[in-house]
Design a protein around this motif. Structure first.
Motif, PDB file in Angstrom:
ATOM      1  N   ASN A 176       1.349  -1.645   0.125  1.00 59.49           N
ATOM      2  CA  ASN A 176       0.248  -0.037  -0.200  1.00 59.49           C
ATOM      3  C   ASN A 176       0.540   1.069  -0.070  1.00 59.49           C
ATOM      4  O   ASN A 176       1.687   1.355   0.256  1.00 59.49           O
ATOM      5  CB  ASN A 176      -1.114  -0.109   1.315  1.00 59.49           C
ATOM      6  N   ARG A 177       0.481   1.913  -0.486  1.00 60.14           N
ATOM      7  CA  ARG A 177       1.202   3.520  -0.378  1.00 60.14           C
ATOM      8  C   ARG A 177       1.044   4.398   0.965  1.00 60.14           C
ATOM      9  O   ARG A 177       0.419   4.071   1.743  1.00 60.14           O
ATOM     10  CB  ARG A 177       0.354   4.745  -1.635  1.00 60.14           C
ATOM     11  N   LYS A 178       2.383   5.003   0.750  1.00 57.94           N
ATOM     12  CA  LYS A 178       2.696   5.444   2.200  1.00 57.94           C
ATOM     13  C   LYS A 178       1.034   6.305   2.520  1.00 57.94           C
ATOM     14  O   LYS A 178       1.092   5.988   3.718  1.00 57.94           O
ATOM     15  CB  LYS A 178       3.991   6.304   1.973  1.00 57.94           C
ATOM     16  N   GLU A 179       0.628   7.409   1.662  1.00 55.97           N
ATOM     17  CA  GLU A 179      -0.570   8.034   1.593  1.00 55.97           C
ATOM     18  C   GLU A 179      -1.796   7.095   1.935  1.00 55.97           C
ATOM     19  O   GLU A 179      -2.448   7.607   2.563  1.00 55.97           O
ATOM     20  CB  GLU A 179      -0.801   8.894   0.699  1.00 55.97           C
ATOM     21  N   ASP A 180      -1.468   6.434   1.939  1.00 60.11           N
ATOM     22  CA  ASP A 180      -2.671   5.375   2.767  1.00 60.11           C
ATOM     23  C   ASP A 180      -2.074   4.491   3.838  1.00 60.11           C
ATOM     24  O   ASP A 180      -3.190   3.565   4.267  1.00 60.11           O
ATOM     25  CB  ASP A 180      -2.997   4.265   1.119  1.00 60.11           C
ATOM     26  N   GLY A 181      -1.389   4.757   4.550  1.00 55.74           N
ATOM     27  CA  GLY A 181      -0.446   3.713   5.533  1.00 55.74           C
ATOM     28  C   GLY A 181       0.503   3.112   5.565  1.00 55.74           C
ATOM     29  O   GLY A 181       0.675   1.674   6.379  1.00 55.74           O
ATOM     30  N   LEU A 235       3.399   0.995   3.124  1.00 54.62           N
ATOM     31  CA  LEU A 235       5.324   1.470   3.057  1.00 54.62           C
ATOM     32  C   LEU A 235       5.282   1.554   1.436  1.00 54.62           C
ATOM     33  O   LEU A 235       6.913   1.725   1.006  1.00 54.62           O
ATOM     34  CB  LEU A 235       6.763   0.291   3.444  1.00 54.62           C
ATOM     35  N   GLY A 236       4.374   1.125   0.654  1.00 57.37           N
ATOM     36  CA  GLY A 236       4.977   1.965  -0.771  1.00 57.37           C
ATOM     37  C   GLY A 236       6.376   0.631  -1.519  1.00 57.37           C
ATOM     38  O   GLY A 236       6.813   1.791  -2.327  1.00 57.37           O
ATOM     39  N   LEU A 237       6.329  -0.210  -0.873  1.00 50.00           N
ATOM     40  CA  LEU A 237       7.859  -0.522  -1.437  1.00 50.00           C
ATOM     41  C   LEU A 237       7.196  -1.601  -2.672  1.00 50.00           C
ATOM     42  O   LEU A 237       6.994  -1.776  -3.195  1.00 50.00           O
ATOM     43  CB  LEU A 237       7.948  -2.160  -0.013  1.00 50.00           C
ATOM     44  N   LEU A 238       8.567  -1.335  -3.874  1.00 49.99           N
ATOM     45  CA  LEU A 238       8.041  -2.091  -4.672  1.00 49.99           C
ATOM     46  C   LEU A 238       8.799  -3.674  -4.868  1.00 49.99           C
ATOM     47  O   LEU A 238       8.810  -4.382  -4.019  1.00 49.99           O
ATOM     48  CB  LEU A 238      10.068  -2.099  -5.764  1.00 49.99           C
ATOM     49  N   PRO A 239       7.857  -4.395  -5.401  1.00 45.61           N
ATOM     50  CA  PRO A 239       7.792  -5.778  -6.376  1.00 45.61           C
ATOM     51  C   PRO A 239       9.012  -6.289  -5.588  1.00 45.61           C
ATOM     52  O   PRO A 239       8.940  -7.013  -4.808  1.00 45.61           O
ATOM     53  CB  PRO A 239       7.344  -5.743  -7.418  1.00 45.61           C
ATOM     54  N   LYS A 240       9.959  -5.901  -6.181  1.00 47.48           N
ATOM     55  CA  LYS A 240      10.955  -7.426  -5.403  1.00 47.48           C
ATOM     56  C   LYS A 240      11.290  -6.926  -4.072  1.00 47.48           C
ATOM     57  O   LYS A 240      11.795  -8.224  -3.772  1.00 47.48           O
ATOM     58  CB  LYS A 240      12.129  -6.405  -6.539  1.00 47.48           C
ATOM     59  N   MET A 241      11.349  -6.407  -3.337  1.00 49.31           N
ATOM     60  CA  MET A 241      11.398  -5.706  -1.870  1.00 49.31           C
ATOM     61  C   MET A 241      10.468  -6.509  -1.416  1.00 49.31           C
ATOM     62  O   MET A 241      10.499  -7.433  -0.232  1.00 49.31           O
ATOM     63  CB  MET A 241      11.100  -4.147  -1.420  1.00 49.31           C
ATOM     64  N   VAL A 242       9.287  -6.286  -1.825  1.00 50.83           N
ATOM     65  CA  VAL A 242       7.952  -7.551  -1.880  1.00 50.83           C
ATOM     66  C   VAL A 242       8.490  -8.825  -1.488  1.00 50.83           C
ATOM     67  O   VAL A 242       8.215  -9.698  -0.344  1.00 50.83           O
ATOM     68  CB  VAL A 242       7.189  -6.844  -2.539  1.00 50.83           C
ATOM     69  N   GLN A 243       8.356  -9.155  -2.655  1.00 50.05           N
ATOM     70  CA  GLN A 243       9.690 -10.978  -2.670  1.00 50.05           C
ATOM     71  C   GLN A 243      10.091 -11.130  -1.806  1.00 50.05           C
ATOM     72  O   GLN A 243      10.443 -11.792  -1.348  1.00 50.05           O
ATOM     73  CB  GLN A 243      10.140 -10.974  -3.724  1.00 50.05           C
ATOM     74  N   GLU A 244      11.092 -10.241  -0.938  1.00 45.00           N
ATOM     75  CA  GLU A 244      12.607 -10.322  -0.373  1.00 45.00           C
ATOM     76  C   GLU A 244      11.938 -10.576   0.926  1.00 45.00           C
ATOM     77  O   GLU A 244      11.954 -11.455   1.597  1.00 45.00           O
ATOM     78  CB  GLU A 244      13.836  -9.675  -0.429  1.00 45.00           C
TER      79      GLU A 244
END
Length: 93
Positions: free
Chosen positions: A41-46, A48-57
């Protein structure tokens, strides 16, 4: 959980006639999905707004394909058509 609509009525009532509620999605797997959505989720929605590769990790997925197949619908699309409309206008001038 109540405000988010993540509970269901059990059919039983407690003192004062209030219905007993239970979690719509119980268990640790639901917590894992919540964590993934928070990462995305976007930072403005509460989130972290991470990129897909970071979420994967962070999720421990073996491939980006697994992450995107499971959570791809949660990532912002960034395709509101504005850029395409501007490009079309520039071509027609």
């Amino acid at each position: 959980m109540v405000r988010a609509g993540l509970v269901i009525k059990t059919g039983k009532k407690g003192r004062g006639g209030k219905p007993f509620l239970k979690a719509k999605y119980p268990g640790l797997h639901a917590l894992r999905h919540f964590f993934a959505s928070w990462l995305i989720n976007r930072k403005e929605d509460g989130g972290l707004g991470l990129l897909p590769k970071m979420v994967q990790e962070r999720m421990g997925h073996s491939s980006i394909t697994m992450t995107m197949d499971t959570y791809g619908h949660l990532f912002p699309r960034h395709d509101d058509g504005t850029e395409l409309a501007e490009a079309a206008r520039a071509l027609l001038q």
